[in-house]
Design an enzyme around this catalytic site. Structure first.
Site, mmCIF file in Angstrom:
data_model
loop_
_atom_site.group_PDB
_atom_site.id
_atom_site.type_symbol
_atom_site.label_atom_id
_atom_site.label_comp_id
_atom_site.label_asym_id
_atom_site.label_seq_id
_atom_site.Cartn_x
_atom_site.Cartn_y
_atom_site.Cartn_z
ATOM 1 N N HIS A 1 3.267 -3.870 6.347
ATOM 2 C CA HIS A 1 2.192 -2.890 6.198
ATOM 3 C C HIS A 1 2.221 -1.896 7.353
ATOM 4 O O HIS A 1 3.098 -1.930 8.207
ATOM 5 C CB HIS A 1 0.835 -3.607 6.162
ATOM 6 C CG HIS A 1 0.524 -4.284 4.872
ATOM 7 N ND1 HIS A 1 -0.503 -3.892 4.038
ATOM 8 C CD2 HIS A 1 1.117 -5.333 4.250
ATOM 9 C CE1 HIS A 1 -0.536 -4.674 2.968
ATOM 10 N NE2 HIS A 1 0.433 -5.568 3.080
ATOM 11 N N HIS B 1 0.870 -1.168 0.000
ATOM 12 C CA HIS B 1 0.000 0.000 0.000
ATOM 13 C C HIS B 1 0.909 1.220 0.000
ATOM 14 O O HIS B 1 1.723 1.408 0.909
ATOM 15 C CB HIS B 1 -0.923 -0.001 1.217
ATOM 16 C CG HIS B 1 -1.959 -1.074 1.171
ATOM 17 N ND1 HIS B 1 -2.408 -1.748 2.288
ATOM 18 C CD2 HIS B 1 -2.643 -1.611 0.118
ATOM 19 C CE1 HIS B 1 -3.323 -2.634 1.932
ATOM 20 N NE2 HIS B 1 -3.479 -2.569 0.621
ATOM 21 N N GLU C 1 1.907 -5.686 10.484
ATOM 22 C CA GLU C 1 1.430 -4.312 10.644
ATOM 23 C C GLU C 1 2.360 -3.640 11.652
ATOM 24 O O GLU C 1 2.468 -4.095 12.797
ATOM 25 C CB GLU C 1 -0.004 -4.304 11.151
ATOM 26 C CG GLU C 1 -1.002 -5.031 10.267
ATOM 27 C CD GLU C 1 -1.375 -4.249 9.025
ATOM 28 O OE1 GLU C 1 -0.994 -3.064 8.948
ATOM 29 O OE2 GLU C 1 -2.055 -4.810 8.148
ATOM 30 N N GLU D 1 1.582 3.319 3.096
ATOM 31 C CA GLU D 1 2.084 2.643 4.299
ATOM 32 C C GLU D 1 3.586 2.481 4.113
ATOM 33 O O GLU D 1 4.063 1.526 3.502
ATOM 34 C CB GLU D 1 1.363 1.318 4.490
ATOM 35 C CG GLU D 1 -0.138 1.516 4.735
ATOM 36 C CD GLU D 1 -0.933 0.230 4.742
ATOM 37 O OE1 GLU D 1 -0.326 -0.867 4.806
ATOM 38 O OE2 GLU D 1 -2.181 0.308 4.688
#
Length: 448
Positions: free
Chosen positions: A220, A90, A310, A93
């Site tokens: 991410h 992404h 994440e 990110e």
């Protein structure tokens, strides 16, 4: 088990002390040209262990550059596992992108400094680092900068397609096969799949086809948690919640996620970004169901086990936050990479000692097989325990062995397959369906 892995706290301390000496470049956000210069600088500083190659181009024509670290760059050595890190899927990110650039610099510098842990990793592993899978999206997000970056601006590629919802949906197929005793690995792709995915997705899938990756992580932002497959739920949403979607290797995936979480400075504490994840890990579907994601695709189409990391509450943290984030993730990035050396590995030969490629290696009680590479070597991540392992290939008599796996380095288990008598040769029926449709699910815009 070697000392660097028997005393992880000592390894972490030494890595931290060495990290304080790392010069490299100052912590900063790298626009595309800056990133390319940084990667080529690593190749220039460590030409004997570093190689840059492109796996394709983005919609707007930017190269998707990979930095390889190996004692023999450009060459697959039998029984040496292939590992990959992917960042910036992404575009907005961005922490993963910066961490992977820094990791490449760090490993080059530590190798040159004689750090035994890093030298062993580079000698025994073929490491591939793709800092940015979505360079076009990054440039859109970077124009706004950290102060004004929106939650969605730059998330998708230049066509505003979310690349983590863009892989062929193999979950629907495997869930069907679970009920019909069908294929459990290397599922077939739909017809015309190349026309159904974005250029960046196509490049990554071709990359997976060309390298026999064993372990991977996808970096991410937007939360702080280690997320493991399956991402897509088997069941419909119940009262706004989805349920845990286990893979046959659920225990291994939990262990891999914990490895990163507990080596991370604060992920394992659970409370981050206003959310709580026990031990800092979560099953993807139990968090929220996601279709056509990359980590599930890795597991169902290749031999590769991938988790999604994440890493930050702030998708585009300011440059001033990067040193703290690097210190918080550095040990975790190295510790996770070391997990590629657990379980079993070996060669599959015929009776004349010729390697057999694409042989199936099955573990009794685990409904997920792996295959040998073109040079006959295979890798199977397993937790400590005793297992019955079967190797098979068309035209050969299957071979079975029992092996006990410990917590240390992977156990080598070779197989020698005898040619099957002609009257016993049978063509294994292919019961896969290439065009199994699945209902479209609404687009989820969570961190993944």
């Amino acid at each position: 088990m070697q000392q660097g892995r028997t005393l992880p706290w000592v390894a972490a301390l030494l890595l931290g002390l060495m990290g304080l000496l790392v010069g490299g470049s100052d912590f900063q956000h790298h626009r595309y040209e800056d990133m390319v210069r940084a990667l080529f600088a690593v190749q220039s500083e460590c030409p004997y262990i570093a190689r840059i190659y492109s796996i394709g181009r983005s919609v707007e024509g930017r190269h998707l550059y990979v930095l390889e670290l190996s004692d023999n760059p450009g060459i697959h050595e039998a029984l040496e596992p292939e590992f990959k890190y992917v960042g910036n899927m992404h575009g907005n990110e961005v922490l993963g992108r910066e961490l992977l650039i820094k990791l490449a610099q760090f490993m080059c510098e530590e190798y040159r400094a004689g750090n035994q842990r890093i030298m062993r990793l580079i000698h025994d592993t073929r490491i591939h680092i793709l800092p940015s899978m979505n360079p076009d999206g990054y440039e859109v997000a970077a124009k706004q900068g950290p102060e004004f970056n929106g939650y969605l601006v730059g998330r998708g590629n230049a066509r505003e397609i979310d690349l983590n919802r863009n892989f062929p949906d193999l979950n629907a197929l495997v869930y069907y096969y679970e009920k019909t005793n069908g294929l459990n690995h290397h599922l077939p792709l739909p017809d015309n799949w190349e026309q159904q995915v974005e250029p960046e997705t196509l490049a990554v899938i071709k990359w997976m086809q060309n390298y026999n990756f064993v372990l991977s992580a996808n970096l991410h932002g937007g939360a702080v948690v280690a997320n493991y497959p399956f991402d897509k739920s088997r069941d419909a949403r119940i009262r706004g919640r989805t349920t845990h979607a286990t893979t046959p290797d659920d225990k291994i995936f939990r262990k891999l996620a914990r490895t990163y979480s507990y080596a991370h400075s604060w992920m394992h504490k659970g409370w981050n970004c206003g959310d709580f994840f026990d031990e800092g890990i979560t099953n993807g579907a139990s968090w929220y169901s996601l279709s056509k994601g990359m980590q599930d695709f890795n597991y169902l189409y290749t031999n590769c086990f991938e988790i999604t990391l994440e890493l930050s509450c702030d998708k585009f943290p300011p440059a001033s936050a990067l040193p703290r984030e690097w210190l918080g993730n550095r040990e975790a990035l190295v510790s996770y990479l070391e997990q590629v050396h657990h379980g079993i590995k070996g060669m599959v030969y015929d009776e004349n000692n010729n390697p057999i490629g694409n042989a199936e290696v099955s573990v009794s009680g685990v409904n997920h097989d792996v295959t040998s590479g073109v040079e006959g070597d295979y890798f199977r991540l397993l937790l400590p325990g005793t297992y019955t392992v079967i190797a098979s290939a068309p035209g050969y008599v299957p071979s079975t062995s029992t092996v006990t796996v410990g917590p240390a380095e992977a156990i080598q288990l070779d197989f020698y397959l005898k040619t099957a008598p002609k009257q016993n040769l049978k063509v294994k029926p292919h019961n896969g369906k290439k065009n199994l449709s699945s209902p479209k699910s609404p687009l989820k815009l969570g961190p993944r």
